[in-house]
Write a protein that holds these residues in place. Structure first.
Motif: not given
Lengths: 112, 115
Positions: A97-100, B33, B35, B37, B47, B50, B95-96, B98, B101
C-alpha cells in the motif's frame, strides 16, 4: 512482463449506453484502483480494491461500478453513460500500500 | 482529508538549465509517502521519484532530486540539465502509510523545454 493492461484505448459512447473498461495486471498486486483525469483537475479516484472480493468508493464514484473477482482483474462499469463522464480513465495497481502505483496506458472515453 | 497542491499550472525551462516544480501537501499523519509522476504526451504515467516521510535524506534519481521539507509540508522536484524529453505534465502525489491508503494527486503542472 505486461504490467497493467487497459482496454480499450479509445471509446466513443452515446448518452445512456453502458460499457465496461477492462483492467488486468500480472504482477500479483493486491491493490488496484481506477482514476479519471480531467483538464485542471489532476487524477481523481473513482473506486479502489485492496484484494479480491473487496472494493470501496473513492472521491468520484457516482455512475460507476466495480467488482474484483480475481486478483488480476478490476473492471470498471459505466451504467448509463453521460457527457460528464467524458474523460481519460486510468487503472493502477500496487503491491504494498505504500509502494508506487503502476498505471495502465489509459482509456480516452468520449460520451456524445 | 489529505490535499496536494500544485499552484503553478505551467512552467518553462531552457534546455540544459535547472527547473524546480513546487508541491505542498496537508496531512496530520506522520507515516506517509510522496511521489512525483511524469505524464508525457503518450499519456503513460511514469514514476519519477519517491520519498518516504521518515527518511530525512532527500531522494535522488539521476537528474531528478527532491527538496523534502517535512515541517513546511513541501515536496519540490528539481530537474537538472533539462532535456527536451523532460517536457511533460508532472503530478505530485501523496499516500498515507498503512492499510487502505489512497493515492491523492495534485492538479499537475505542464513543463515545456525550450531548445
Amino acid at each position: 512482463n505486461a504490467g497493467v493492461t487497459q482496454t480499450p484505448k479509445f471509446q466513443v459512447l452515446k448518452t445512456g449506453q453502458s460499457m465496461t473498461l477492462q483492467c488486468a495486471q500480472d504482477m500479483n498486486h493486491e491493490y488496484m484502483s481506477w482514476y479519471r483525469q480531467d483538464p485542471g483537475m489532476g487524477l481523481r479516484l473513482i473506486h479502489y480494491s485492496v484484494g479480491a472480493g473487496i472494493t470501496d468508493q473513492g472521491e468520484v464514484p457516482n455512475g460507476y461500478n466495480v467488482s474484483r473477482s480475481t486478483t488480476e482483474d478490476f473492471p470498471l462499469r459505466l451504467l448509463s453513460a453521460a457527457p460528464s463522464q467524458t474523460s481519460v480513465y486510468f487503472c493502477a495497481s500496487s503491491y504494498f500500500l505504500s509502494s508506487e502505483a503502476f498505471f495502465g496506458q489509459g482509456t480516452r472515453l468520449t460520451v456524445v | 482529508a489529505q490535499t496536494v497542491t500544485q499552484s503553478q499550472p505551467e512552467m518553462s525551462v531552457q534546455e540544459a538549465e535547472t527547473v524546480t516544480l513546487s508541491c505542498t501537501y496537508d496531512t496530520s499523519e506522520s507515516d506517509y509517502y510522496l511521489f512525483w509522476y511524469k505524464q508525457p504526451p503518450s499519456r503513460q504515467m511514469i514514476l519519477v521519484i519517491r520519498q518516504e516521510a521518515y527518511k530525512q535524506q532527500n531522494a535522488t534519481e539521476n537528474r531528478f532530486s527532491v527538496n523534502f521539507q517535512k515541517a513546511a509540508k513541501s515536496f519540490s522536484l528539481k530537474i537538472s540539465d533539462s532535456q527536451l524529453g523532460d517536457a511533460a505534465m508532472y503530478f505530485c502525489a501523496y499516500r498515507r502509510g498503512g492499510a487502505n491508503s489512497k493515492l491523492t494527486f495534485g492538479k499537475g503542472i505542464t513543463l515545456s523545454v525550450r531548445p
